[in-house]
Design a protein around this motif. Sequence first.
Motif, PDB file in Angstrom:
ATOM      1  N   LEU A   1      55.886  46.344  28.752  1.00 21.56           N
ATOM      2  CA  LEU A   1      56.403  45.250  27.949  1.00 21.56           C
ATOM      3  C   LEU A   1      56.183  43.917  28.650  1.00 21.56           C
ATOM      4  CD1 LEU A   1      59.651  46.957  26.696  1.00 21.56           C
ATOM      5  CD2 LEU A   1      57.787  46.170  25.277  1.00 21.56           C
ATOM      6  N   LEU A   2      56.438  43.890  29.957  1.00 18.86           N
ATOM      7  CA  LEU A   2      56.236  42.640  30.690  1.00 18.86           C
ATOM      8  C   LEU A   2      54.772  42.241  30.673  1.00 18.86           C
ATOM      9  CD1 LEU A   2      58.566  43.144  33.749  1.00 18.86           C
ATOM     10  CD2 LEU A   2      58.704  41.336  32.044  1.00 18.86           C
ATOM     11  N   ASN A   3      53.920  43.221  30.899  1.00 17.77           N
ATOM     12  CA  ASN A   3      52.489  42.968  30.942  1.00 17.77           C
ATOM     13  C   ASN A   3      51.999  42.396  29.626  1.00 17.77           C
ATOM     14  OD1 ASN A   3      49.598  43.518  31.878  1.00 17.77           O
ATOM     15  ND2 ASN A   3      49.735  44.719  30.040  1.00 17.77           N
ATOM     16  N   ALA A   4      52.521  42.956  28.542  1.00 17.47           N
ATOM     17  CA  ALA A   4      52.040  42.526  27.236  1.00 17.47           C
ATOM     18  C   ALA A   4      52.456  41.100  26.940  1.00 17.47           C
ATOM     19  CB  ALA A   4      52.577  43.466  26.166  1.00 17.47           C
ATOM     20  N   THR A   5      53.593  40.679  27.471  1.00 13.72           N
ATOM     21  CA  THR A   5      54.059  39.348  27.123  1.00 13.72           C
ATOM     22  C   THR A   5      53.629  38.299  28.132  1.00 13.72           C
ATOM     23  OG1 THR A   5      56.092  39.770  28.318  1.00 13.72           O
ATOM     24  CG2 THR A   5      56.088  40.233  25.976  1.00 13.72           C
ATOM     25  N   ALA A   6      53.324  38.728  29.362  1.00 12.53           N
ATOM     26  CA  ALA A   6      52.988  37.734  30.385  1.00 12.53           C
ATOM     27  C   ALA A   6      51.589  37.190  30.221  1.00 12.53           C
ATOM     28  CB  ALA A   6      53.149  38.350  31.769  1.00 12.53           C
ATOM     29  N   GLY A   7      50.783  37.815  29.383  1.00 13.50           N
ATOM     30  CA  GLY A   7      49.353  37.500  29.399  1.00 13.50           C
ATOM     31  C   GLY A   7      48.922  36.204  28.771  1.00 13.50           C
ATOM     32  N   ARG A   8      49.755  35.618  27.912  1.00 13.60           N
ATOM     33  CA  ARG A   8      49.225  34.490  27.157  1.00 13.60           C
ATOM     34  C   ARG A   8      48.891  33.309  28.080  1.00 13.60           C
ATOM     35  NH1 ARG A   8      49.075  32.354  21.981  1.00 13.60           N
ATOM     36  NH2 ARG A   8      49.035  30.101  21.976  1.00 13.60           N
ATOM     37  N   PRO A   9      47.656  32.865  28.015  1.00  6.17           N
ATOM     38  CA  PRO A   9      47.255  31.728  28.858  1.00  6.17           C
ATOM     39  C   PRO A   9      47.892  30.430  28.371  1.00  6.17           C
ATOM     40  CG  PRO A   9      45.373  32.617  27.632  1.00  6.17           C
ATOM     41  CD  PRO A   9      46.578  33.324  27.149  1.00  6.17           C
ATOM     42  N   GLU A  10      48.538  29.755  29.259  1.00  6.54           N
ATOM     43  CA  GLU A  10      49.227  28.520  28.898  1.00  6.54           C
ATOM     44  C   GLU A  10      48.441  27.317  29.386  1.00  6.54           C
ATOM     45  OE1 GLU A  10      51.873  28.174  27.054  1.00  6.54           O
ATOM     46  OE2 GLU A  10      52.132  30.322  26.822  1.00  6.54           O
ATOM     47  N   VAL A  11      48.891  26.146  28.916  1.00  2.00           N
ATOM     48  CA  VAL A  11      48.272  24.900  29.368  1.00  2.00           C
ATOM     49  C   VAL A  11      48.431  24.788  30.877  1.00  2.00           C
ATOM     50  CG1 VAL A  11      48.428  22.397  29.235  1.00  2.00           C
ATOM     51  CG2 VAL A  11      48.740  23.782  27.179  1.00  2.00           C
ATOM     52  N   GLY A  12      47.350  24.433  31.544  1.00  2.00           N
ATOM     53  CA  GLY A  12      47.383  24.315  32.993  1.00  2.00           C
ATOM     54  C   GLY A  12      46.847  25.560  33.681  1.00  2.00           C
ATOM     55  N   GLN A  13      46.666  26.626  32.965  1.00  2.00           N
ATOM     56  CA  GLN A  13      46.131  27.851  33.561  1.00  2.00           C
ATOM     57  C   GLN A  13      44.634  27.937  33.311  1.00  2.00           C
ATOM     58  OE1 GLN A  13      48.265  31.037  31.805  1.00  2.00           O
ATOM     59  NE2 GLN A  13      49.969  30.900  33.228  1.00  2.00           N
ATOM     60  N   ALA A  14      43.974  28.765  34.101  1.00  2.00           N
ATOM     61  CA  ALA A  14      42.544  28.965  33.914  1.00  2.00           C
ATOM     62  C   ALA A  14      42.302  29.720  32.611  1.00  2.00           C
ATOM     63  CB  ALA A  14      41.970  29.754  35.083  1.00  2.00           C
ATOM     64  N   ALA A  15      41.298  29.300  31.876  1.00  2.00           N
ATOM     65  CA  ALA A  15      40.974  29.980  30.627  1.00  2.00           C
ATOM     66  C   ALA A  15      40.290  31.307  30.943  1.00  2.00           C
ATOM     67  CB  ALA A  15      40.053  29.101  29.788  1.00  2.00           C
TER      68      ALA A  15
END
Lengths: 195, 663, 165
Positions: free
Chosen positions: A42-56
């Motif tokens: 569950l954590l893995n599935a939700t932590a993945g979204r790339p946010e502003v400031g992160q590498a694409a």
Amino acid sequence: MTDTIPTTTTPVEAAPRRPIRWSMIALWLAVIAILAVLAWGLLNATAGRPEVGQAAPDFTVEFFNGYEWDARPVADLSDMRGRPVVLNFWASWCVECRYETDVLEQTWLKYRDDGVVFLGVAYADVEPNSIAYMKEFGVTFPHAPDLGTDISQDYEITGVPETFFIDKDGVIRHVQIGAVDEQLLDTIIPQMLAE
Amino acid sequence: MIADIGYLTLLTAFFCAVYAVVAAAYGARSGDDRWVRSARNALIATFPLLLLAAGLVITALLTGDFSIAYVSQVSSRGMPTYLKVTALWGGQAGSLLFWNVLLSAFTAAAMLSKWRQQKELMPYVIIVSGMTQVFFLLVSTFLEDPFTRNLVIPADGNGLNPLLRHPGMIIHPPMLYLGFVGFTIPFSFAMAALMSNQMSDNWIHTTRRWTLVAWLFLGLGLILGGRWAYDVLGWGGYWGWDPVENASFMPWLAGTAFLHSVMIQEKMRMFKMWNMFLVVLTYCLVILGTFVVRSGVISSVHAFAQSAIGPFFFGFIVIMFTFSAYWITKRRDSLRSENALASYLSREAAFLYNNFLIIAILGVVFLFTYYPILSELFTGEKGFVGPPVYERALAPLFAALVLLMGVAPLTMWYRTSIQRLGRAVLWPAVGSTAFVVVLFILGVRLWPALLGFWLVSFSAVLTILEFTKGTRARMRKGESPWTAFTTLMARNRRRYGGYWIHMGVLIMAFGIVADGIYQSETQIRLQAGESITLGDFEMRFNSVSRFPGADDLLITKADVDLFKNGKLVRTLTPQIELYQRTGQPMTIPSARSTITEDFYVILVNWEPTTADAATFRIFLNPLINWIWTGGLVFVMGTLIAAWPEREKVPVRARRPAAAVAGD
Amino acid sequence: MTKLRKKSHFRWLFLALLLALLPAAVYAQAEPITDDEVNEVAQDVYCPVCESTPLDVCPTAACADWRELIRTKLSEGQSRDEILEYFARQYGDGVLANPPRRGASLVILWILPLLLVLVGLLLFSRLLRGLRRPTAAAPPPRPKSTTGDPALDDYISRVEKEVDE
């Protein structure tokens, strides 16, 4: 209150504490393992979204015929390092996408010579329909299908249209959920170019 | 105003629950009864408080107070009154509040009714029930507050999800919640028994009725859900192995294992630790189920993070599981089995096989349900498991369980002679074989169907024989057949209620096998006046009408005539209901039901439905009404089993003592 | 003379037969793919964008496109497996209701359950054996037989106990 059966209580109290039966240990451990895996998942599935400031997240695309970038049929996002990238997720069955296609095309023509890359990724679409849509709007900027929906899963898009603005160093600068408008594009792109 | 009072009520209830836990813990430790009483009163007080909070939400819904966010989410001006009331459980915040109301009601009832009988257990019951209540109130008060206000008051609300607007669907969430909440009581008593070191089996006896009733409600909720899917959702089936369905099915499975296994403990004083484990498992699955059902976490994992309650639910499960494991381990000596297994053919062994099969089914369902999360973890791609996979894996397990259902009542405690067993099953086996041969001659050729029918008829005959044998035994005492039959059940409610439950399940199994294997369907576009022939049936498409319905509904209704062997049997009216605001269409089926099959039609929107032509999807569902009938028998059986008798002191001690005396 | 005639008869007959069959061949090509055939494939595919909805019941416009895609591919003569393979490649393995037997799904959906059942059976049989201590507790003495039939005796003794309770 407590009914007793003569055989039980006294002998147990006298005997030393017996070790825990291995089968019960195994059982508890099994449940703990299951809970742990679930939690991790569950954590893995939700932590993945790339946010502003992160590498694409990097990916590879196979362009539609006639919609290649830099005249090559296949390219990676990392190949585009050094240029600002406008990554646009869309689909031919998406009604809201129709509001932004013209804007994207015109802005592409405007900034094309400055080296900006516009990349349209068709999400969960049917190829003939994608091509028909692109011909209908007369788009010319590079387009590719999202094979296996891998790219959209990596970017964890919430729907279409969704656009990611990635700067020259491959860092996400802005995420637009919904259609883009001219004002937004004219603000962000010159900014990314100037850096 | 309403929102403020409501929030205050929730907050007060939360603090009452926290106080109850602390006071009861202190009272248990110090032995001071006053603290325990005070804790009890505090916990009971949560019920009127929460009832008031729920009442305020309903008032807000009825008056259309769109300043409250929840009201604007689930209600709208045009909705009929009864739907505005049921909207209480139409959205997440409201249904969690509803959960809290039920929990406080059940806890109060359990405490009040058992106060004198179970004095030693009570402080701990308060602690454990209080902990559950504290958690759910924490969520309701601080995370999913139904009284949150809107920044901008909208002119009208969104309205209730169209799926929830049908009578069948209205009762389905409450039933499930009654089942879920009901299972927390046995858990509290079990933990209380461990914590107070009152290791007699009183806690089982005390909560037996609760467990049975909770199990009934959960089972009823599942059956109603299936019926609703069939009647309203209109995809031709009744169970899709959807993650949400499975999340409610899993605690039911654990509860079934527990209900059976507990009988070993009562009769033979064995498997106490295993029963403790089952109670804990059922409880954890209930919490997990509540969470999955409300958050849609499996199909859309984004929902898990977006609603902040996800990690909280998970954390709570971990805490309660650790708490239970600690106490079970601490009291493991008292949980020793007092007897040994004498024979693999004994009734205890039969119950063990039953448990093994049910846990295996539970494990498979669990694995497949959570597969999307696992596959995303290990491959980055979210996979999904469809019905064919479930059916393929579970069919042999269910088949074995059906067989066991018929054979197990023939076993005796301690040991059964194999000759005795063989004699008892011989003629029913012959009978079932004859039955299946007849079916084969009549055209049933597929081996899974033949095997399924053999097993179900075999177990059904064996179960019926239990009734006849018992009635005959009583008749030897001079009673008339009817008196013998009714007195048999009245005097042995648990056993014969249980046999009725088995009969209900077997009747359902008959329908499930028939419909699962022999369902046929076809989809066709018909012009007005055109007909289609399917076997003995002919369906003629007459006309289409389109008209507005209640609220913002637009109904497209098709009129078709159904003929059987040339004679007009029924006029069916499948329709499509479109809620224009949300754009969500619902295909409402129309069916002609008989005991042998259903002729089931839906309108399909692949091409638009016009006055001249429409697309229909027709299902022929053999024996499907046996499922609903079997469900009724199931419910009746559970009522018989749970019907209260004059409260007696547990007499279990008598049998072994009498046996010893009889030497 | 007669021989030649027969030959030419045969040739004409053959040609006539061929011409007779031709429309049938053309007709077979043009026969439309029925909804049922589309459904058969569609029910084993999940909508790539909706939540846990099979393609045959999904009401959205995107799903309509995909069903048309299935229809087109069927009319081109592609088999069911080929179409499912195409969907898996285009939209990921996750859209198949019957996950293919490869990679992680092979492990999680086939190997793992089999392993668990086997291990479970092993543990279970060991448990049964461990519980079985033949002389641990003496079974209660069998009540005296009143009728000749042991099964009925059992019931009578139970019935008598109920009446007493």
